[in-house]
Scaffold this motif. Structure first.
Motif, short mmCIF file in Angstrom:
data_model
loop_
_atom_site.label_atom_id
_atom_site.label_comp_id
_atom_site.label_asym_id
_atom_site.label_seq_id
_atom_site.Cartn_x
_atom_site.Cartn_y
_atom_site.Cartn_z
N CYS A 142 0.43 5.63 0.09
CA CYS A 142 -0.47 6.75 0.37
C CYS A 142 -0.47 7.67 -0.86
O CYS A 142 0.59 7.96 -1.41
N ILE A 144 -2.69 5.67 4.55
CA ILE A 144 -2.31 4.39 5.13
C ILE A 144 -1.90 4.55 6.59
O ILE A 144 -1.26 3.69 7.17
N THR A 167 3.65 0.43 2.87
CA THR A 167 3.51 -0.69 3.80
C THR A 167 3.47 -1.97 2.97
O THR A 167 2.83 -2.03 1.92
N ARG A 178 0.83 -1.20 0.00
CA ARG A 178 0.00 0.00 0.00
C ARG A 178 0.86 1.25 0.00
O ARG A 178 1.85 1.35 0.73
N LYS A 188 -3.71 4.15 -1.76
CA LYS A 188 -4.87 4.43 -0.93
C LYS A 188 -4.89 5.91 -0.56
O LYS A 188 -3.88 6.61 -0.66
#
Length: 80
Positions: free
Chosen positions: A9, A37, A50, A7, A34
């Motif tokens: 950000c 995160i 991550t 993931r 996303k």
């Protein structure tokens, strides 16, 4: 390796190039950008992602890509 989620950000600088390189190299992995995160302090300071539940940070996008690939390869080795 379906449990290995990567993931990024959307607010993290430099994530686009790393994301595209990972998508190309590992098309079967669950890789997403996303809205957040929940790693704001690191996210503002340096390239980061991550991987699973582990936070990976680096000085630049190339270093981040290398660190993420190392984690992926380690995971693949353990699964064999």
């Amino acid at each position: 390796m379906s449990d290995l989620k990567i993931r990024f950000c959307e607010h993290n600088k430099g994530k686009g190039k790393v994301y595209r390189r990972l998508e190309e190299a590992f098309p079967d992995l669950d890789i997403k950008i996303k809205g957040c995160i929940k790693q704001c302090s690191a996210c503002r300071e340096m390239p980061m992602a991550t991987v699973g539940k582990k936070k990976i940070t680096a000085r630049d996008g190339d270093e981040l890509f290398g660190k993420i690939v190392a984690v992926i390869r380690e995971k693949l080795t353990k699964e064999e």
